[in-house]
Motif scaffolding. Structure first.
Motif, PDB file in Angstrom:
ATOM      1  N   SER A  34      11.165 -10.177  75.578  1.00  5.44           N
ATOM      2  CA  SER A  34      11.169 -10.373  77.029  1.00  5.44           C
ATOM      3  C   SER A  34      12.250 -11.368  77.435  1.00  5.44           C
ATOM      4  O   SER A  34      12.939 -11.172  78.435  1.00  5.44           O
ATOM      5  N   LEU A  35      12.390 -12.426  76.652  1.00  7.54           N
ATOM      6  CA  LEU A  35      13.421 -13.416  76.956  1.00  7.54           C
ATOM      7  C   LEU A  35      14.814 -12.802  76.898  1.00  7.54           C
ATOM      8  O   LEU A  35      15.658 -13.088  77.745  1.00  7.54           O
ATOM      9  N   TYR A  36      15.058 -11.951  75.901  1.00 10.55           N
ATOM     10  CA  TYR A  36      16.370 -11.313  75.794  1.00 10.55           C
ATOM     11  C   TYR A  36      16.627 -10.412  77.005  1.00 10.55           C
ATOM     12  O   TYR A  36      17.715 -10.413  77.576  1.00 10.55           O
ATOM     13  N   GLU A  37      15.599  -9.693  77.411  1.00  7.45           N
ATOM     14  CA  GLU A  37      15.723  -8.811  78.576  1.00  7.45           C
ATOM     15  C   GLU A  37      16.008  -9.631  79.837  1.00  7.45           C
ATOM     16  O   GLU A  37      16.847  -9.255  80.673  1.00  7.45           O
ATOM     17  N   ILE A  38      15.350 -10.763  79.972  1.00  2.00           N
ATOM     18  CA  ILE A  38      15.568 -11.641  81.120  1.00  2.00           C
ATOM     19  C   ILE A  38      16.982 -12.226  81.083  1.00  2.00           C
ATOM     20  O   ILE A  38      17.647 -12.327  82.114  1.00  2.00           O
ATOM     21  N   ALA A  39      17.461 -12.582  79.893  1.00  2.00           N
ATOM     22  CA  ALA A  39      18.828 -13.104  79.760  1.00  2.00           C
ATOM     23  C   ALA A  39      19.849 -12.055  80.202  1.00  2.00           C
ATOM     24  O   ALA A  39      20.821 -12.381  80.894  1.00  2.00           O
ATOM     25  N   GLU A  40      19.631 -10.807  79.827  1.00  2.00           N
ATOM     26  CA  GLU A  40      20.533  -9.732  80.255  1.00  2.00           C
ATOM     27  C   GLU A  40      20.510  -9.584  81.777  1.00  2.00           C
ATOM     28  O   GLU A  40      21.549  -9.425  82.411  1.00  2.00           O
ATOM     29  N   LEU A  41      19.324  -9.647  82.342  1.00  2.00           N
ATOM     30  CA  LEU A  41      19.176  -9.528  83.791  1.00  2.00           C
ATOM     31  C   LEU A  41      19.899 -10.677  84.500  1.00  2.00           C
ATOM     32  O   LEU A  41      20.649 -10.448  85.456  1.00  2.00           O
ATOM     33  N   LEU A  42      19.696 -11.889  84.021  1.00  2.00           N
ATOM     34  CA  LEU A  42      20.365 -13.047  84.614  1.00  2.00           C
ATOM     35  C   LEU A  42      21.884 -12.913  84.510  1.00  2.00           C
ATOM     36  O   LEU A  42      22.608 -13.247  85.448  1.00  2.00           O
ATOM     37  N   THR A  43      22.371 -12.428  83.388  1.00  2.00           N
ATOM     38  CA  THR A  43      23.811 -12.222  83.206  1.00  2.00           C
ATOM     39  C   THR A  43      24.340 -11.223  84.224  1.00  2.00           C
ATOM     40  O   THR A  43      25.377 -11.452  84.852  1.00  2.00           O
ATOM     41  N   ASN A  44      23.613 -10.127  84.395  1.00  2.00           N
ATOM     42  CA  ASN A  44      24.043  -9.085  85.330  1.00  2.00           C
ATOM     43  C   ASN A  44      24.125  -9.582  86.766  1.00  2.00           C
ATOM     44  O   ASN A  44      24.937  -9.098  87.553  1.00  2.00           O
ATOM     45  N   TYR A  45      23.294 -10.554  87.111  1.00  2.00           N
ATOM     46  CA  TYR A  45      23.296 -11.104  88.465  1.00  2.00           C
ATOM     47  C   TYR A  45      24.163 -12.352  88.594  1.00  2.00           C
ATOM     48  O   TYR A  45      24.204 -12.980  89.648  1.00  2.00           O
ATOM     49  N   GLY A  46      24.825 -12.733  87.513  1.00  2.00           N
ATOM     50  CA  GLY A  46      25.758 -13.853  87.582  1.00  2.00           C
ATOM     51  C   GLY A  46      25.170 -15.225  87.297  1.00  2.00           C
ATOM     52  O   GLY A  46      25.842 -16.231  87.474  1.00  2.00           O
ATOM     53  N   TYR A  47      23.941 -15.280  86.850  1.00  3.18           N
ATOM     54  CA  TYR A  47      23.320 -16.553  86.488  1.00  3.18           C
ATOM     55  C   TYR A  47      23.631 -16.842  85.012  1.00  3.18           C
ATOM     56  O   TYR A  47      22.765 -16.799  84.141  1.00  3.18           O
ATOM     57  N   LEU A  48      24.899 -17.137  84.754  1.00  2.00           N
ATOM     58  CA  LEU A  48      25.376 -17.248  83.377  1.00  2.00           C
ATOM     59  C   LEU A  48      24.842 -18.480  82.660  1.00  2.00           C
ATOM     60  O   LEU A  48      24.517 -18.406  81.469  1.00  2.00           O
ATOM     61  N   ASN A  49      24.752 -19.601  83.337  1.00  2.00           N
ATOM     62  CA  ASN A  49      24.226 -20.807  82.695  1.00  2.00           C
ATOM     63  C   ASN A  49      22.769 -20.619  82.288  1.00  2.00           C
ATOM     64  O   ASN A  49      22.357 -21.057  81.209  1.00  2.00           O
ATOM     65  N   GLU A  50      21.998 -19.983  83.143  1.00  2.00           N
ATOM     66  CA  GLU A  50      20.592 -19.752  82.859  1.00  2.00           C
ATOM     67  C   GLU A  50      20.427 -18.762  81.702  1.00  2.00           C
ATOM     68  O   GLU A  50      19.597 -18.955  80.821  1.00  2.00           O
ATOM     69  N   ALA A  51      21.242 -17.712  81.718  1.00  2.00           N
ATOM     70  CA  ALA A  51      21.205 -16.736  80.624  1.00  2.00           C
ATOM     71  C   ALA A  51      21.608 -17.388  79.310  1.00  2.00           C
ATOM     72  O   ALA A  51      20.997 -17.142  78.263  1.00  2.00           O
ATOM     73  N   SER A  52      22.609 -18.237  79.376  1.00  2.00           N
ATOM     74  CA  SER A  52      23.076 -18.945  78.188  1.00  2.00           C
ATOM     75  C   SER A  52      21.967 -19.816  77.601  1.00  2.00           C
ATOM     76  O   SER A  52      21.808 -19.908  76.379  1.00  2.00           O
ATOM     77  N   ARG A  53      21.208 -20.441  78.460  1.00  2.00           N
ATOM     78  CA  ARG A  53      20.103 -21.278  78.001  1.00  2.00           C
ATOM     79  C   ARG A  53      19.090 -20.461  77.193  1.00  2.00           C
ATOM     80  O   ARG A  53      18.598 -20.911  76.158  1.00  2.00           O
ATOM     81  N   ILE A  54      18.789 -19.256  77.650  1.00  2.00           N
ATOM     82  CA  ILE A  54      17.856 -18.390  76.931  1.00  2.00           C
ATOM     83  C   ILE A  54      18.456 -17.959  75.597  1.00  2.00           C
ATOM     84  O   ILE A  54      17.784 -18.008  74.559  1.00  2.00           O
ATOM     85  N   ILE A  55      19.715 -17.532  75.606  1.00  2.00           N
ATOM     86  CA  ILE A  55      20.357 -17.076  74.372  1.00  2.00           C
ATOM     87  C   ILE A  55      20.431 -18.212  73.357  1.00  2.00           C
ATOM     88  O   ILE A  55      20.191 -18.001  72.164  1.00  2.00           O
ATOM     89  N   GLU A  56      20.727 -19.418  73.804  1.00  2.00           N
ATOM     90  CA  GLU A  56      20.753 -20.564  72.889  1.00  2.00           C
ATOM     91  C   GLU A  56      19.383 -20.777  72.248  1.00  2.00           C
ATOM     92  O   GLU A  56      19.288 -21.062  71.056  1.00  2.00           O
ATOM     93  N   HIS A  57      18.339 -20.635  73.034  1.00  2.00           N
ATOM     94  CA  HIS A  57      16.975 -20.777  72.511  1.00  2.00           C
ATOM     95  C   HIS A  57      16.688 -19.693  71.469  1.00  2.00           C
ATOM     96  O   HIS A  57      16.140 -19.972  70.398  1.00  2.00           O
ATOM     97  N   LEU A  58      17.066 -18.456  71.798  1.00  2.00           N
ATOM     98  CA  LEU A  58      16.831 -17.355  70.858  1.00  2.00           C
ATOM     99  C   LEU A  58      17.650 -17.524  69.584  1.00  2.00           C
ATOM    100  O   LEU A  58      17.185 -17.197  68.492  1.00  2.00           O
ATOM    101  N   LEU A  59      18.872 -18.043  69.710  1.00  2.00           N
ATOM    102  CA  LEU A  59      19.689 -18.310  68.518  1.00  2.00           C
ATOM    103  C   LEU A  59      19.065 -19.396  67.647  1.00  2.00           C
ATOM    104  O   LEU A  59      19.185 -19.355  66.422  1.00  2.00           O
ATOM    105  N   PHE A  60      18.400 -20.351  68.271  1.00  2.00           N
ATOM    106  CA  PHE A  60      17.683 -21.367  67.509  1.00  2.00           C
ATOM    107  C   PHE A  60      16.545 -20.727  66.714  1.00  2.00           C
ATOM    108  O   PHE A  60      16.320 -21.057  65.548  1.00  2.00           O
ATOM    109  N   LEU A  61      15.841 -19.777  67.343  1.00  2.00           N
ATOM    110  CA  LEU A  61      14.727 -19.095  66.672  1.00  2.00           C
ATOM    111  C   LEU A  61      15.198 -18.098  65.624  1.00  2.00           C
ATOM    112  O   LEU A  61      14.557 -17.925  64.591  1.00  2.00           O
TER     113      LEU A  61
END
Length: 80
Positions: A34-61
């Protein structure tokens, strides 16, 4: 209301505070898919910093997940 619906509504309303609030609690409560899907959605709408925050979290996991590394690289290229 599920997380994806909640974030879509916040995006449509331009409610950055709600998006930030979701990220504060959602990173710990939502499943990785779900987080990955939300990150993609945020990216598509231009919320790049927010999407990056999710991807960084997922990369940690999942540090060895190539799809996440590629997604993070793409985000980095898009950021001003």
């Amino acid at each position: 209301m599920n997380a994806l619906h909640e974030i879509i509504q916040a995006i449509e309303n331009g409610d950055i505070e709600k998006i930030t609030s979701f990220l504060d609690k959602g990173l710990l409560n939502e499943d990785p898919d779900s987080l990955y899907e939300i990150a993609e959605l945020l990216t598509n709408y231009g919320y790049l910093n927010e999407a990056s925050r999710i991807i960084e979290h997922l990369l940690f996991l999942f540090p060895e997940e190539n799809q996440l590394k590629k997604g993070y690289g793409t985000l980095f290229e898009l950021m001003p």
